[in-house]
Design a protein around this motif. Structure first.
Motif, PDB file in Angstrom:
ATOM      1  N   ASP A  51     -22.178  15.658 -12.899  1.00  0.00           N
ATOM      2  CA  ASP A  51     -21.561  16.675 -12.046  1.00  0.00           C
ATOM      3  C   ASP A  51     -21.089  17.926 -12.773  1.00  0.00           C
ATOM      4  OD1 ASP A  51     -19.425  15.558 -13.347  1.00  0.00           O
ATOM      5  OD2 ASP A  51     -18.305  15.017 -11.564  1.00  0.00           O
ATOM      6  N   SER A  52     -21.614  18.181 -13.970  1.00  0.00           N
ATOM      7  CA  SER A  52     -21.311  19.419 -14.689  1.00  0.00           C
ATOM      8  C   SER A  52     -22.566  20.290 -14.726  1.00  0.00           C
ATOM      9  CB  SER A  52     -20.856  19.108 -16.114  1.00  0.00           C
ATOM     10  OG  SER A  52     -19.623  18.425 -16.096  1.00  0.00           O
ATOM     11  N   ALA A  53     -22.402  21.521 -15.174  1.00  0.00           N
ATOM     12  CA  ALA A  53     -23.551  22.429 -15.274  1.00  0.00           C
ATOM     13  C   ALA A  53     -24.572  21.879 -16.268  1.00  0.00           C
ATOM     14  CB  ALA A  53     -23.086  23.814 -15.704  1.00  0.00           C
ATOM     15  N   VAL A  54     -25.836  22.135 -15.990  1.00  0.00           N
ATOM     16  CA  VAL A  54     -26.918  21.709 -16.873  1.00  0.00           C
ATOM     17  C   VAL A  54     -27.762  22.925 -17.244  1.00  0.00           C
ATOM     18  CG1 VAL A  54     -26.973  19.352 -15.948  1.00  0.00           C
ATOM     19  CG2 VAL A  54     -28.465  21.100 -14.953  1.00  0.00           C
ATOM     20  N   ASP A  55     -28.582  22.753 -18.290  1.00  0.00           N
ATOM     21  CA  ASP A  55     -29.408  23.842 -18.795  1.00  0.00           C
ATOM     22  C   ASP A  55     -30.838  23.805 -18.265  1.00  0.00           C
ATOM     23  OD1 ASP A  55     -27.353  24.871 -20.683  1.00  0.00           O
ATOM     24  OD2 ASP A  55     -27.628  22.887 -21.582  1.00  0.00           O
ATOM     25  N   GLY A  56     -31.232  22.679 -17.695  1.00  0.00           N
ATOM     26  CA  GLY A  56     -32.578  22.525 -17.169  1.00  0.00           C
ATOM     27  C   GLY A  56     -32.663  21.301 -16.281  1.00  0.00           C
ATOM     28  N   VAL A  57     -33.717  21.261 -15.461  1.00  0.00           N
ATOM     29  CA  VAL A  57     -33.895  20.173 -14.495  1.00  0.00           C
ATOM     30  C   VAL A  57     -35.360  19.767 -14.447  1.00  0.00           C
ATOM     31  CG1 VAL A  57     -33.862  19.617 -12.020  1.00  0.00           C
ATOM     32  CG2 VAL A  57     -31.966  20.904 -13.024  1.00  0.00           C
ATOM     33  N   ILE A  58     -35.585  18.450 -14.356  1.00  0.00           N
ATOM     34  CA  ILE A  58     -36.906  17.939 -13.969  1.00  0.00           C
ATOM     35  C   ILE A  58     -36.721  17.057 -12.745  1.00  0.00           C
ATOM     36  CG2 ILE A  58     -37.971  18.091 -16.257  1.00  0.00           C
ATOM     37  CD1 ILE A  58     -37.596  15.059 -16.542  1.00  0.00           C
ATOM     38  N   ILE A  59     -37.622  17.217 -11.788  1.00  0.00           N
ATOM     39  CA  ILE A  59     -37.631  16.423 -10.562  1.00  0.00           C
ATOM     40  C   ILE A  59     -38.975  15.703 -10.513  1.00  0.00           C
ATOM     41  CG2 ILE A  59     -37.583  16.454  -8.035  1.00  0.00           C
ATOM     42  CD1 ILE A  59     -36.035  19.158  -8.259  1.00  0.00           C
ATOM     43  N   TRP A  60     -38.947  14.381 -10.453  1.00  0.00           N
ATOM     44  CA  TRP A  60     -40.170  13.580 -10.324  1.00  0.00           C
ATOM     45  C   TRP A  60     -40.481  13.476  -8.836  1.00  0.00           C
ATOM     46  CZ3 TRP A  60     -42.496  12.293 -14.852  1.00  0.00           C
ATOM     47  CH2 TRP A  60     -41.712  12.257 -16.005  1.00  0.00           C
TER      48      TRP A  60
END
Length: 138
Positions: A51-60
């Motif tokens: 639940d914190s900010a992230v630098d990147g995302v991958i969605i399968w």
């Protein structure tokens, strides 16, 4: 280690120290892709409950999943993504179980206020497409 995943880990746009959030993991994902991202960033992937900010995302994403769910997932993922970091939807390649059409991903991205921008052949079983908010980058 899958050489293609190794070659393309940097092409995701992730960097050392980045926190990458992974959405819709299941037992069919390619662990070599995950391992290469973790090796490149030096960080473990975090799940969708982070639940914190992230630098990147991958969605399968796989065909047969609800397109509206993909749109909702994109919106949810983008809300924790800092500074227009890389957001990727990974789908099985055509001919593989769960292969999703690019039009499905593009439609879901559009519904979520995003453009499907950069395609990437991740390895022999998975493709990726980078999403960007309308008006951001190419």
């Amino acid at each position: 280690m899958n050489q293609t995943a190794s070659q393309h880990a940097e092409e995701f746009g992730f960097e050392l120290g980045d926190i990458i959030q992974e959405w819709l993991w299941d037992d069919d994902v390619d662990d070599s892709i995950r391992a290469q991202i973790e090796e490149l960033t030096g960080e473990d992937l975090v799940d969708e409950d982070y639940d914190s900010a992230v630098d990147g995302v991958i969605i399968w994403w796989r065909d047969g999943d609800d397109e509206d769910e993909l749109s909702d997932t994109i919106v949810d993922a983008y809300t924790v993504l800092g500074d227009d970091g890389p957001l990727w939807v990974l789908t099985p390649k055509p001919g593989r179980r769960g292969a999703a059409s690019s039009s499905t991903v593009q439609s879901a991205a559009k519904t979520a206020g995003m453009n499907a921008a950069t395609p990437l052949t991740v390895n022999s079983d998975w493709n990726g497409i980078r999403l960007r908010a309308f008006g951001k980058g190419r």
